[in-house]
Enzyme design. Structure first.
Site, PDB file in Angstrom:
ATOM      1  N   ASP A   1      28.217  41.668  42.883  1.00 45.66           N
ATOM      2  CA  ASP A   1      29.487  42.027  43.534  1.00 45.66           C
ATOM      3  C   ASP A   1      30.640  41.501  42.687  1.00 45.66           C
ATOM      4  OD1 ASP A   1      29.162  39.325  44.204  1.00 45.66           O
ATOM      5  OD2 ASP A   1      30.045  39.568  46.189  1.00 45.66           O
TER       6      ASP A   1
ATOM      7  N   TYR B   1      33.933  39.542  41.131  1.00 42.19           N
ATOM      8  CA  TYR B   1      34.454  38.173  41.193  1.00 42.19           C
ATOM      9  C   TYR B   1      35.351  38.057  42.424  1.00 42.19           C
ATOM     10  CZ  TYR B   1      33.130  37.823  36.207  1.00 42.19           C
ATOM     11  OH  TYR B   1      32.461  37.804  35.009  1.00 42.19           O
TER      12      TYR B   1
ATOM     13  N   PHE C   1      31.360  41.907  35.216  1.00 44.60           N
ATOM     14  CA  PHE C   1      31.459  40.790  34.277  1.00 44.60           C
ATOM     15  C   PHE C   1      32.816  40.641  33.594  1.00 44.60           C
ATOM     16  CE2 PHE C   1      26.867  41.711  34.455  1.00 44.60           C
ATOM     17  CZ  PHE C   1      26.388  40.466  34.830  1.00 44.60           C
TER      18      PHE C   1
ATOM     19  N   HIS D   1      19.548  36.306  34.747  1.00 42.58           N
ATOM     20  CA  HIS D   1      21.002  36.458  34.796  1.00 42.58           C
ATOM     21  C   HIS D   1      21.672  35.520  33.792  1.00 42.58           C
ATOM     22  CE1 HIS D   1      25.053  36.595  36.607  1.00 42.58           C
ATOM     23  NE2 HIS D   1      24.651  37.751  37.112  1.00 42.58           N
TER      24      HIS D   1
END
Length: 225
Positions: free
Chosen positions: A64, A66, A77, A187
């Site tokens: 989801d 930031y 990102f 991740h």
């Protein structure tokens, strides 16, 4: 929400008519009226606005957006150039890029350059309440972005998928087109990057695959501002 246009509007038209999407639309509309929601409403579909379906070479899935101020702007990102603090996961992405393909680590976290080259920076959930991670989980965005992933999977040309972390890797069951390259890793978060993200060489592997299929590679270098 800003309206989709062009290819994406056409291929997603059936989703907009489904009951889950109508419920999602009403939920998101109410959330924006009551709370601080990220990204700004006109940036919800930014990843799709910037990278047309026919231009996609690489898909990088995020979770989801930031949830801090001046961070989310519709690309997984990525943060705006005005945001001086680069998020920790992106710091690790830059470290892996440097080790893998020799790019320097830039002074900003804006990945717009990638989007314009055919890198779809797609979060699986497209909105979030300020300072409450995953607050819009299970509201319908997952259905919508799954539809996007399936459309890309059905595309009849080679595309690279970078799946980082368990949430992204869970989408691999939808990726059954033998023309595509599916790359999986933990991740890039500081909590997990040392367990296999560092050294995964996804960026060089992606470019090798693109070149092998007579597709121009991605220039991964994000320049300083």
């Amino acid at each position: 929400m800003s309206e989709l246009t062009g290819e994406w509007k056409e291929v997603l038209s059936a989703e907009f008519r489904k009951p889950y999407y109508r419920s999602l639309y009403e939920f998101v509309k109410e959330e924006y009226s009551k709370y601080i929601i990220y990204p700004p409403a006109d940036k919800i579909f930014e990843a799709l606005h910037l990278t047309a379906l026919s231009d996609i070479k690489v898909v990088i899935l995020g979770q989801d957006p930031y949830h801090g101020e001046n961070q989310a702007h519709g690309l997984s990102f990525s943060v705006p150039k005005s945001q001086k603090k680069i998020p920790p996961s992106l710091v690790n992405i830059y470290k892996e890029l440097q080790d893998d393909v020799g790019t320097y680590i830039p002074n900003n976290g804006n990945l717009l350059k990638w989007s314009k080259q055919g890198v779809l920076l797609l979060n699986t959930i497209l909105t979030v309440r300020a300072h409450k991670a995953f607050s819009h989980q299970g509201k319908g965005w997952e259905n919508f972005t799954d539809a996007i992933i399936k459309i890309i999977n059905d595309t009849d040309r080679p595309i690279v998928f970078m799946l980082w972390g368990s949430a992204a890797i869970s989408k691999s069951k939808m990726l059954n087109n033998p023309k595509h390259l599916v790359l999986k890793s933990v991740h890039p978060s500081p909590l997990s990057a040392y367990r296999g993200f560092f050294g995964c060489k996804h960026f060089s592997k992606a470019n090798e695959f693109l070149l092998k299929n007579n597709i121009s590679p991605i220039d991964w270098q994000i320049e300083n501002v």
